[in-house]
Motif scaffolding. Sequence first.
Motif, PDB file in Angstrom:
ATOM      1  N   ALA A 151     101.871  43.498  26.747  1.00  0.00           N
ATOM      2  CA  ALA A 151     103.114  42.571  27.328  1.00  0.00           C
ATOM      3  C   ALA A 151     103.347  42.720  28.615  1.00  0.00           C
ATOM      4  O   ALA A 151     102.687  42.140  29.509  1.00  0.00           O
ATOM      5  N   ALA A 152     103.611  43.949  28.751  1.00  0.00           N
ATOM      6  CA  ALA A 152     103.680  44.575  30.264  1.00  0.00           C
ATOM      7  C   ALA A 152     103.360  44.346  31.201  1.00  0.00           C
ATOM      8  O   ALA A 152     102.765  44.218  32.466  1.00  0.00           O
ATOM      9  N   ARG A 153     102.067  45.260  30.397  1.00  0.00           N
ATOM     10  CA  ARG A 153     100.664  44.798  31.519  1.00  0.00           C
ATOM     11  C   ARG A 153     100.443  43.275  31.906  1.00  0.00           C
ATOM     12  O   ARG A 153     100.030  43.068  33.192  1.00  0.00           O
ATOM     13  N   SER A 154     100.069  42.180  31.095  1.00  0.00           N
ATOM     14  CA  SER A 154      99.953  41.040  31.519  1.00  0.00           C
ATOM     15  C   SER A 154     101.157  40.553  32.014  1.00  0.00           C
ATOM     16  O   SER A 154     100.761  40.036  33.260  1.00  0.00           O
ATOM     17  N   LEU A 155     101.977  40.617  31.480  1.00  0.00           N
ATOM     18  CA  LEU A 155     103.866  39.914  33.104  1.00  0.00           C
ATOM     19  C   LEU A 155     102.807  40.867  34.696  1.00  0.00           C
ATOM     20  O   LEU A 155     103.272  40.091  35.538  1.00  0.00           O
TER      21      LEU A 155
END
Length: 190
Positions: free
Chosen positions: A15-19
């Motif tokens: 999720a952090a990578r996507s954000l």
Amino acid sequence: MAEHRQMQRAALLDAARSLLTEGGMEALTFPALAMRTGLARSSVYEYFRSRAAVVEALCEVDFPLWAAEIEAGMASRDTAAERIEAYVRSQLALAADPRHRAVAAISALELDDAARERIRAAHGTLVGLVVQALEDLGHEQPRLAAALLQGIVEAAVRQAEHRAAGGRAESPEVIADAAVALALHGLGPS
């Protein structure tokens, strides 16, 4: 239980990578991480104490992949000069790829001394990739030259980021060409 925690941590990192890919550092917030993963915001704090800790964890996972891509690009070249060019161009291409924003974002964060040392060690591994090529070119101080070369790459990345943010920088191709010319020929004519 440990496997479940590992899965949740991996989901948080994804999720952090996507954000980061979608909105950069501004988008990486604990409420956004909680929303993306379906976890309570307080649960996110069980895994990470800060945004810097999230980015640091991403770097631990992504940095070896980044280094492997650079090493593979260098290995496919015949001459030392071509390997140095691949080293520079590969890093610039990876830095421009939104999937690698975590590695690029690390410089924008306040990190504690221990985190800075871990990041320095990772960068040392990356710099180590080009030392042999510099030795092959006959450089008298290949480790020093490799560290300085990394400074050229980091300056080129900042120029490209400035352009991406709407600044008046040259195109990514011109920036990469200039960085390679500087790396291979210094400040003299190329």
